[in-house]
Design an enzyme around this catalytic site. Structure first.
Site, short mmCIF file in Angstrom:
data_model
loop_
_atom_site.label_atom_id
_atom_site.label_comp_id
_atom_site.label_asym_id
_atom_site.label_seq_id
_atom_site.Cartn_x
_atom_site.Cartn_y
_atom_site.Cartn_z
N SER A 14 0.85 -1.18 0.00
CA SER A 14 0.00 0.00 0.00
C SER A 14 0.89 1.23 0.00
O SER A 14 1.71 1.41 0.90
CB SER A 14 -0.88 0.02 1.25
OG SER A 14 -1.32 1.35 1.47
N HIS A 39 -1.61 -1.40 -3.99
CA HIS A 39 -2.84 -0.95 -3.34
C HIS A 39 -2.82 0.57 -3.23
O HIS A 39 -1.90 1.15 -2.65
CB HIS A 39 -2.88 -1.60 -1.95
CG HIS A 39 -4.11 -1.39 -1.16
ND1 HIS A 39 -5.24 -2.16 -1.30
CD2 HIS A 39 -4.39 -0.51 -0.15
CE1 HIS A 39 -6.16 -1.78 -0.41
NE2 HIS A 39 -5.67 -0.77 0.29
N ASP A 41 -4.71 3.76 -1.84
CA ASP A 41 -5.70 4.18 -0.85
C ASP A 41 -6.23 5.55 -1.18
O ASP A 41 -5.50 6.54 -1.17
CB ASP A 41 -5.07 4.18 0.55
CG ASP A 41 -4.90 2.78 1.09
OD1 ASP A 41 -5.91 2.06 1.17
OD2 ASP A 41 -3.77 2.41 1.43
N MET A 43 -8.77 8.48 -0.16
CA MET A 43 -9.52 8.99 1.01
C MET A 43 -10.01 10.40 0.72
O MET A 43 -9.29 11.21 0.13
CB MET A 43 -8.59 9.02 2.23
CG MET A 43 -7.95 7.70 2.55
SD MET A 43 -7.02 7.80 4.10
CE MET A 43 -6.19 6.19 4.07
N HIS A 72 -8.61 1.27 -3.40
CA HIS A 72 -9.45 1.12 -2.20
C HIS A 72 -10.10 2.47 -1.93
O HIS A 72 -9.46 3.38 -1.41
CB HIS A 72 -8.54 0.67 -1.04
CG HIS A 72 -9.24 0.55 0.27
ND1 HIS A 72 -8.56 0.38 1.46
CD2 HIS A 72 -10.56 0.57 0.60
CE1 HIS A 72 -9.42 0.30 2.45
NE2 HIS A 72 -10.64 0.42 1.96
N MET A 74 -12.02 4.84 0.01
CA MET A 74 -12.57 5.20 1.33
C MET A 74 -13.21 6.56 1.18
O MET A 74 -12.71 7.58 1.67
CB MET A 74 -11.43 5.20 2.37
CG MET A 74 -10.95 3.80 2.70
SD MET A 74 -9.33 3.78 3.50
CE MET A 74 -8.30 3.81 2.05
N MET A 143 -11.16 -5.09 6.68
CA MET A 143 -10.27 -4.15 7.38
C MET A 143 -9.93 -4.68 8.76
O MET A 143 -10.81 -5.08 9.52
CB MET A 143 -10.95 -2.78 7.56
CG MET A 143 -11.18 -1.96 6.32
SD MET A 143 -9.73 -1.59 5.33
CE MET A 143 -8.69 -0.68 6.48
N PHE A 149 -5.58 5.69 8.24
CA PHE A 149 -4.15 5.94 8.47
C PHE A 149 -3.36 4.64 8.40
O PHE A 149 -3.88 3.57 8.75
CB PHE A 149 -3.93 6.60 9.84
CG PHE A 149 -4.64 7.91 9.96
CD1 PHE A 149 -4.05 9.08 9.50
CD2 PHE A 149 -5.94 7.97 10.47
CE1 PHE A 149 -4.73 10.29 9.56
CE2 PHE A 149 -6.62 9.18 10.53
CZ PHE A 149 -6.02 10.34 10.08
N GLY A 150 -2.10 4.76 7.99
CA GLY A 150 -1.19 3.62 8.02
C GLY A 150 -0.58 3.48 9.41
O GLY A 150 -0.72 4.36 10.26
N GLY A 151 0.05 2.34 9.62
CA GLY A 151 0.83 2.16 10.85
C GLY A 151 0.03 1.93 12.11
O GLY A 151 0.56 2.08 13.22
N ASP A 178 -6.45 -5.83 5.27
CA ASP A 178 -5.79 -4.52 5.20
C ASP A 178 -5.76 -3.90 6.59
O ASP A 178 -6.80 -3.62 7.17
CB ASP A 178 -6.60 -3.65 4.22
CG ASP A 178 -5.98 -2.30 3.94
OD1 ASP A 178 -4.85 -2.04 4.38
OD2 ASP A 178 -6.65 -1.49 3.26
N GLY A 179 -4.54 -3.67 7.08
CA GLY A 179 -4.38 -2.98 8.36
C GLY A 179 -3.52 -3.78 9.32
O GLY A 179 -3.93 -4.84 9.78
N GLY A 200 1.31 -1.67 4.27
CA GLY A 200 1.85 -0.33 4.04
C GLY A 200 3.11 -0.11 4.84
O GLY A 200 4.23 -0.18 4.32
#
Ligand code: DX5
Ligand code: ZN
Length: 221
Positions: A14, A39, A41, A43, A72, A74, A143, A149-151, A178-179, A200
């Site tokens: 990602s 991927h 993202d 948003m 993806h 969002m 999810m 947010f990543g991380g 994902d996540g 990611g």
């Protein structure tokens, strides 16, 4: 480009944690690691509390990569934007069930536009929300963090839903997760039946992206 055939494990980087000022270079590096998909993202600052990229960025990246573009969305109004992403070069488009008024129509529209179609479940959304349309999709996205947010930290209770989704769709639909995916969390989600592993921070947060991809592949077995 099409989704790789179901059942094969795919690590899908990602770009959310990549260097956004050097996206084409970042994608070239993961392409050299032999991934099939990337991927993206998307948003809108409304469905989620963050803003990332839209169709113009996807269209420019399309000129630099032959990877499967896994978008993806969002965003609050995916039906309004599906065509823009398809025209920009998205191969696969995932929308959130929480944001879709007529999911069946949107899946049909994506197929008509030449894209494969995916539907996504937030951590708090029960699997029954997607049951009526799940088998019309090419991939279901579960999810394992709250999107935005990543991380973030992996949510094990959200991952449990993967097993139920696999029961519903059988072996011929991809299940993406994902996540918080990294070499530690990968064995759990693969055991539940996920075959498409978005990561990611665990890839772009590392200086050696290729070694990071290989570490997740190795953890998937
Ligand atoms: C989060 C995004 C993810 C994100 C995952 O809202 O949908 O794709 O990049 O990031 P990590 O792997 O860092 O949890
Ligand atoms: Zn994502």
């Amino acid at each position: 480009m099409r989704l790789p055939k179901p059942g094969t494990i795919q690590v899908v980087p990602s770009i959310l944690s990549a260097d956004f000022a050097r996206l084409a270079d970042e994608i070239a590096v993961i392409e050299s690691a032999g991934v099939a998909m990337v991927h993206l993202d998307v948003m809108d600052g409304h469905f989620v509390p963050n803003i990332t990229i839209g169709p113009p960025v996807v269209a420019k990246l399309r000129q630099h990569s032959t990877l499967v573009f896994d978008s993806h969305l969002m965003i609050s109004d995916p039906a309004e934007y599906a065509e823009h992403f398809a025209k920009a070069g998205a191969d696969h488009v995932t929308f959130h069930i929480e944001a879709a008024n007529k999911p069946e129509e949107l899946i049909e529209e994506l197929h008509r536009l030449g894209c494969s179609a995916g539907i996504c479940l937030n951590p708090e959304t029960p699997v029954k929300a997607i049951e009526p349309v799940a088998s019309l999709c090419d991939m279901i996205l579960v999810m394992t963090v709250h999107p935005g947010f990543g991380g973030q930290e992996f949510m094990p209770e959200a991952a449990e839903k993967i097993a139920r989704v696999r029961e519903i769709v059988g072996p011929d639909v991809r299940i993406e997760v994902d996540g918080g995916i990294d070499p530690q969390t990968t064995p759990t989600v693969v055991r539940y039946g996920a075959d498409t592993l978005v990561a990611g921070n665990a890839i772009f947060g590392k200086p050696d992206r290729i070694a990071a991809i290989e570490a997740i592949r190795a953890a998937a077995g």
